[in-house]
Design an enzyme around this catalytic site. Structure first.
Site, PDB file in Angstrom:
ATOM      1  CB  VAL A 229      -0.966   0.011   1.208  1.00 16.13           C
ATOM      2  CG1 VAL A 229      -1.989  -1.104   1.079  1.00 16.13           C
ATOM      3  CG2 VAL A 229      -0.216  -0.096   2.539  1.00 16.13           C
ATOM      4  CB  ALA A 230       4.487   1.653  -0.061  1.00 12.68           C
ATOM      5  NE  ARG A 231       3.143   7.376  -4.016  1.00 15.26           N
ATOM      6  CZ  ARG A 231       2.154   7.627  -3.157  1.00 15.26           C
ATOM      7  NH1 ARG A 231       1.498   6.631  -2.586  1.00 15.26           N
ATOM      8  NH2 ARG A 231       1.844   8.891  -2.855  1.00 15.26           N
ATOM      9  CG  ASP A 254      -4.301   0.448  -3.196  1.00 21.73           C
ATOM     10  OD1 ASP A 254      -5.296   0.211  -3.911  1.00 21.73           O
ATOM     11  OD2 ASP A 254      -4.054   1.569  -2.716  1.00 21.73           O
ATOM     12  CD  GLU A 259      -0.457   3.240  -9.228  1.00 21.92           C
ATOM     13  OE1 GLU A 259      -0.964   4.301  -8.788  1.00 21.92           O
ATOM     14  OE2 GLU A 259       0.135   2.400  -8.505  1.00 21.92           O
ATOM     15  CG  HIS A 278      -2.774   4.353  -6.027  1.00 18.00           C
ATOM     16  ND1 HIS A 278      -1.613   4.886  -6.551  1.00 18.00           N
ATOM     17  CD2 HIS A 278      -2.810   4.775  -4.728  1.00 18.00           C
ATOM     18  CE1 HIS A 278      -0.984   5.598  -5.628  1.00 18.00           C
ATOM     19  NE2 HIS A 278      -1.700   5.550  -4.507  1.00 18.00           N
ATOM     20  CB  VAL A 279      -8.937   2.577  -4.177  1.00 23.63           C
ATOM     21  CG1 VAL A 279      -9.270   2.782  -5.643  1.00 23.63           C
ATOM     22  CG2 VAL A 279      -8.837   1.075  -3.859  1.00 23.63           C
TER      23      VAL A 279
END
Length: 315
Positions: A229-231, A254, A259, A278-279
């Site tokens: 859930v970082a990058r 995520d 991306e 990415h939510v």
């Protein structure tokens, strides 16, 4: 220029934000081609949310009087490419306090959905198949949080009721918290082999880009779950694909690299992976917290007090 004559660029109309101080000139800009005023008159710039790096940095070269750049994201990597054109002394602030609840919620959802087999249940429902059986639980699992800032701490808060065997914590600097010690990235080789679930909640910077590569993944035990859930660029996508396709590891992502994940990318259909677009911060909890942050920051700015959440100051 004084704070009482300063232009403030906001990604919301000022009338939609309760508690803004009087005396500032509020201009609405959410990334449109035309600017709401002269960038040279902007003293406080709130970066449009989720509009990408190109939009975020576009006005910076002309903002020669800006004193604060405020993101509405926890990460600042989308703004950093433009910082070199700013005058010295500009404070870059992130949105600490805005995304913790939403991102921590999604992290737990990804862990539970992955361990308990929800993707397979959804596919089974589509095919009218009853896929009963035994699935892994979060209870009695060892969890490692890599990136123990405010979001990492919020994730652990939500892990507490799930009876994990242990939670280990890693950040840039070692320290002690109420929940236990925080270790450093140098400790990862000893921590990874014991981790059933590895959660990435670290910022993207030179020390974390590509952090999760071949060696990192190889150190994780068979059957372990990687949650990002970082990058996306924190993870080497090619190395992760190799582990997923072998069936040795699982992942819940995520964020991805690249991306958005393009059509036809092998990660879409790799085994043992759950992908969300990415939510992490994109929930109903975001806007009220973002607006409260802006009101608080601008109240301090108008009063000549130090703003909070300063990540870096240009020099």
């Amino acid at each position: 220029m004084t704070a009482t004559t300063a232009d403030v660029w906001l990604p919301y109309p000022a009338e939609e934000i309760d508690g803004l101080p009087e005396g500032l000139n509020y201009l609405f800009w959410d990334g449109e081609p035309d600017y709401p005023g002269d960038p040279a008159d902007c003293a406080y710039y709130v970066v449009p949310y989720l509009k990408g790096s190109e939009v975020a940095v576009r006005p910076l070269a002309s903002m020669n009087a800006v004193r604060v750049v405020q993101t509405l994201s926890a990460g600042i990597d989308h703004v950093e490419p433009g910082l070199g054109v700013l005058p010295a002394g500009v404070r870059l602030c992130n949105a600490k306090g805005v995304h913790e609840a939403s991102t921590a919620e999604l992290t737990l959802a990804l862990i539970l959905a992955s361990l308990r087999g929800f993707p397979g249940f959804v596919h089974g429902q589509d095919k009218e198949e009853w896929r009963s059986g035994f699935y892994p639980a979060l209870a009695d699992r060892s969890v490692l949080i890599v990136g123990y800032g405010s979001i990492g701490s919020a994730i652990e808060d939500r892990l507490a009721p799930f009876e994990c065997a242990r939670v280990a914590r890693v950040a840039r600097s070692a320290r002690t918290t109420a929940r236990g010690p925080v270790q450093t990235l140098d400790d990862l080789p000893a921590l990874l082999p014991e981790a059933d679930v590895v959660i990435l909640s670290t910022p993207l910077n030179p020390s974390t880009q590509g952090l999760v590569g071949t060696d990192f993944l190889a150190a994780m035990p068979d059957g372990a779950l990687l949650v990002n859930v970082a990058r996306g660029p924190v993870v080497d996508t090619k190395a992760l694909l190799s582990e997923l396709e072998s069936g040795r590891l699982r992942a819940a992502l995520d964020v991805t690299d690249p991306e958005p994940l393009p059509e036809g990318h092998p990660l879409w259909h790799a085994p043992n992976v759950l992908i969300t677009p990415h939510v992490g911060g994109s929930t109903s909890a975001f806007e009220p917290r973002a607006k409260r942050l802006l009101a608080a920051q601008l109240t301090r700015f108008a009063a000549g007090e130090p703003v909070r959440n300063v990540v870096t100051t240009t020099g």
